[in-house]
Design an enzyme around this catalytic site. Structure first.
Site, PDB file in Angstrom:
ATOM      1  N   HIS A 181       0.871  -1.095  -0.145  1.00 39.80           N
ATOM      2  CA  HIS A 181       0.013   0.073  -0.037  1.00 39.80           C
ATOM      3  C   HIS A 181       0.788   1.322   0.022  1.00 39.80           C
ATOM      4  CE1 HIS A 181      -3.710   2.201   0.114  1.00 39.80           C
ATOM      5  NE2 HIS A 181      -4.253   1.778   0.805  1.00 39.80           N
ATOM      6  N   ASP A 218     -10.686  -6.674 -19.213  1.00 40.45           N
ATOM      7  CA  ASP A 218     -10.850  -7.777 -20.369  1.00 40.45           C
ATOM      8  C   ASP A 218      -9.535  -8.175 -20.840  1.00 40.45           C
ATOM      9  OD1 ASP A 218     -11.375  -9.298 -22.473  1.00 40.45           O
ATOM     10  OD2 ASP A 218     -12.135  -7.753 -23.735  1.00 40.45           O
TER      11      ASP A 218
END
Length: 411
Positions: A162, A408
């Site tokens: 993070h 995708d």
């Protein structure tokens, strides 16, 4: 019966093309998170033709080669966090031959359960997320895992440090990787990726005139002393993260999908209740405020218990558009703050007007967001670490606007 995972291979993926080294100093936005747990994500793809031979011969090679190509544009992800002995703060450093870890595995878990909307033990997701290599001296930026569920589909697990990435940057890279993988299979490798997913590494866009960085580092120093029993930690520059509490096997993962109509009903209810109340202040009834307030009220009521028990809420805030001047949306790194309200008392949410009370709190929190949110990063760190085990805090992060569900890879 618990599911099992078979690790097929663990490899190192290097950038396909890299020239020299690259060093990115951490900003105060990054330093907020450098001792906290990595961001973990699992993305599922239903694919009935996902047999082991097809997985080995097509899916994995395509993912590996496109990841290598993508890392050429995101070199820091192949690097490591380090803290030089003479340095004031950690930096993200990429050197030639650095690489990311890429695990290939197979699972016998129920794919439909993990991707459906029925509750299941959260521990079922743990094996699908790769481990991030973190030691005193260095920390990997990111690691990946692709797991086959024979004849059902596969998933891509991501573990990201993070201090290196926030949700927006993580998603930006995943979009780049997916776009590269798709173009590679369509044999369109000579076309370029969209500009909005080309990373900007310029750290000067993050202004720090009030030296928030030093304030955050000093706060971390004080907090680490507390965690060390009041004495100086053995290694104040250790990059090991703070331990996270173990989740009970009883904790379940549950997906609840809300349609526009589902959200409109509680919105209308809030309109009626707020107009009938004595408060002159108008509520901000955005989809976020309505949904979060509703979830907040339900979760606090579900636990019940002592009305005087401490509760609270918190949500992350993307600061890119709030700062002056705004930070470009393709900036690489953290540009997050957060808003916390702790501690409150459960009784405020348990009565007949509990939902309206929650909406007032959340609405006010959202209305208060402005350019000063960046200045409150030290307050956010203090609030995060002030949360005690007996306090019920309902926090929310991420955003549907990231478009994770639209990734995708052409599978």
């Amino acid at each position: 019966m618990a599911s099992s995972l078979n690790v097929i291979d663990v490899s190192r993926i290097t950038p396909a093309d890299s020239s020299g080294s690259l060093t990115l100093p951490l900003t105060f936005f990054d330093l907020l998170w450098y001792k906290l747990h990595p961001v973990e994500r699992v993305i599922f793809y239903r694919f009935s033709d996902a047999t082991r031979p097809f997985f080995d011969s097509a899916i994995v090679p395509n993912l590996k080669s496109s990841l290598s190509s993508s890392l050429s544009h995101y070199l820091p992800l192949a690097g490591k966090l380090v803290w030089d002995s003479l340095g004031k703060k950690p930096s993200l450093v990429y050197s030639p031959n650095d690489a990311v870890s890429f695990t290939v595995a197979e699972s016998n878990a129920d794919f439909s359960l993990l991707t459906g909307q029925k509750p299941f033990p959260t521990t079922e997701l743990y094996p699908l997320v790769p481990e991030l290599q973190i030691s005193d001296d260095s920390a990997s930026a990111v690691s990946f895992q692709v797991t086959l569920f024979p004849n059902q589909g596969f998933c891509i697990g991501v573990s990201a440090h993070h201090a290196v990435l926030d949700g927006k940057t993580t998603t930006m890279f995943l979009k780049f990787w997916a776009d590269t993988c798709k173009r590679q299979q369509d044999q369109m490798v000579n076309t370029s990726s969209p500009q909005d997913i080309i990373p900007l590494y310029d750290r000067t866009v993050i202004k720090d005139p009030k030296d928030i960085e030093t304030e955050v580092l000093n706060l971390w120093s004080s907090l680490l002393k507390v965690f060390s029993g009041g004495k100086e930690p053995d290694n104040p520059k250790s990059l090991k993260i703070l331990p996270s509490p173990e989740l009970s096997p009883d904790v379940v993962w549950f997906t609840l999908e809300l349609t526009r109509e589902d959200i409109q009903t509680p919105r209308e209810r809030l309109k009626r209740e707020s107009s009938a109340s004595s408060s002159p202040k108008e509520l901000r009834l955005s989809t976020f405020v309505v949904t979060y307030s509703y979830a907040l009220t339900c979760i606090i009521r579900a636990r019940g218990g002592d009305p005087g028990r401490p509760v609270g809420y918190g949500f992350t805030v993307d600061c890119r558009s709030l700062l002056d001047p705004p930070v470009p949306p393709n900036y690489f790194g953290n540009c997050l703050s957060a808003k916390f309200e702790i501690p409150l008392k459960a009784e405020a949410f348990l009565g007949e007007e509990g939902f309206l009370t929650a909406a007032r709190y959340v609405s006010d929190s959202v209305e208060e967001l402005d350019g000063t949110v960046a200045l409150k990063v030290p307050e956010v760190l203090a609030a995060l670490l002030a949360i005690t085990p007996e306090m019920q805090v309902i926090s929310v992060a991420g955003s549907t606007r990231f478009g994770v569900y639209g990734l995708d890879f052409r599978f």
